[in-house]
Design an enzyme around this catalytic site. Structure first.
Site, PDB file in Angstrom:
ATOM      1  N   ALA A 219       1.566   1.379   1.264  1.00 58.09           N
ATOM      2  CA  ALA A 219       2.822   1.685   0.570  1.00 58.09           C
ATOM      3  C   ALA A 219       2.871   1.049  -0.810  1.00 58.09           C
ATOM      4  O   ALA A 219       2.518  -0.122  -0.980  1.00 58.09           O
ATOM      5  CB  ALA A 219       4.019   1.195   1.387  1.00 58.09           C
TER       6      ALA A 219
ATOM      7  N   GLY B 191       0.179  -6.489  -0.850  1.00 55.35           N
ATOM      8  CA  GLY B 191      -1.252  -6.177  -0.817  1.00 55.35           C
ATOM      9  C   GLY B 191      -1.602  -4.955  -1.640  1.00 55.35           C
ATOM     10  O   GLY B 191      -2.643  -4.915  -2.314  1.00 55.35           O
ATOM     11  N   CYS B 192      -0.750  -3.947  -1.606  1.00 50.82           N
ATOM     12  CA  CYS B 192      -1.016  -2.711  -2.348  1.00 50.82           C
ATOM     13  C   CYS B 192      -0.893  -2.922  -3.849  1.00 50.82           C
ATOM     14  O   CYS B 192      -1.621  -2.308  -4.625  1.00 50.82           O
ATOM     15  CB  CYS B 192      -0.094  -1.602  -1.854  1.00 50.82           C
ATOM     16  SG  CYS B 192      -0.366  -1.240  -0.097  1.00 50.82           S
ATOM     17  N   THR B 193      -0.005  -3.802  -4.257  1.00 49.44           N
ATOM     18  CA  THR B 193       0.132  -4.137  -5.669  1.00 49.44           C
ATOM     19  C   THR B 193      -1.101  -4.903  -6.142  1.00 49.44           C
ATOM     20  O   THR B 193      -1.647  -4.608  -7.208  1.00 49.44           O
ATOM     21  CB  THR B 193       1.425  -4.938  -5.902  1.00 49.44           C
ATOM     22  OG1 THR B 193       2.533  -4.089  -5.585  1.00 49.44           O
ATOM     23  CG2 THR B 193       1.538  -5.424  -7.332  1.00 49.44           C
TER      24      THR B 193
ATOM     25  N   ALA C 223      -3.923  -2.401  -6.442  1.00 44.98           N
ATOM     26  CA  ALA C 223      -3.737  -1.539  -7.618  1.00 44.98           C
ATOM     27  C   ALA C 223      -4.134  -2.282  -8.886  1.00 44.98           C
ATOM     28  O   ALA C 223      -4.807  -1.720  -9.765  1.00 44.98           O
ATOM     29  CB  ALA C 223      -2.291  -1.054  -7.706  1.00 44.98           C
TER      30      ALA C 223
END
Length: 179
Positions: A62, A67-69, A72
């Site tokens: 998401a 973690g996704c930030t 990215a």
């Protein structure tokens, strides 16, 4: 000698089993979706992208989660190096395109596109997050221009995704020098 070493490294990558559900050597399912690059939505088709070179296709749970930030940001920092090797980076989550428009600017730093993964794409790549079946897990693939998976890595932590995919792209490029 240098070519032999690169070919050996590439062969090792092909022989190393990935932790992701699509195995190295499998044909990557084709898909079309909306992606956002620098806040602007546009169409994306895997088959078309592969005509330009390998595709680094990474799934993440998401947008705007910790973690996704981090992931990215890591891919954003490495995008120029992927591009130099002829590879395209595409991040995929089940987020709506409106969310991805913002994420592509703020966290992907306008460097690479992020796309909206449909349930069918998540299923086809077998990256369903067990706790949330409408979301994907964190899995990174490198897909060669012939459509075959040459690298697959699944791990909840964002660490290792960029380095693993970069090694795979560099090994592929060494084995397939530009003409």
């Amino acid at each position: 000698m240098k070519r032999l070493a690169a070919a050996s490294a590439f062969a090792l990558l092909l022989a190393t089993p990935g932790l992701a559900s699509l195995a190295v050597g499998a044909k990557a399912p084709d898909f079309s979706t909306q992606v956002s690059l620098a806040g602007k939505p546009m169409p994306f088709n895997l088959k078309q992208a592969l005509k330009k070179g390998p595709v680094v296709l990474y799934f993440y749970p998401a947008a705007f989660t910790k973690g996704c930030t981090i992931e990215a940001h890591d891919f954003a920092e490495a995008t120029a190096d992927f591009n130099k090797a002829g590879a395209t980076v595409i991040g995929m989550s089940a987020d709506p395109i409106e969310t991805l428009n913002k994420f592509s600017v703020e966290e992907c730093r306008n460097k690479f596109a992020v796309g909206s993964a449909t349930a069918a794409t998540i299923t086809a790549y077998d990256v369903t997050l067990p706790a949330k079946p409408d979301r994907s897990n964190r899995t990174s693939y490198v897909i060669a221009p012939d459509g075959k998976v040459i690298f697959a890595y699944s791990a909840l932590s964002p660490e290792g995704h960029v380095t693993g995919t970069m090694q795979a792209v560099k090994a592929w490029r060494a084995a397939h020098p530009k003409g």
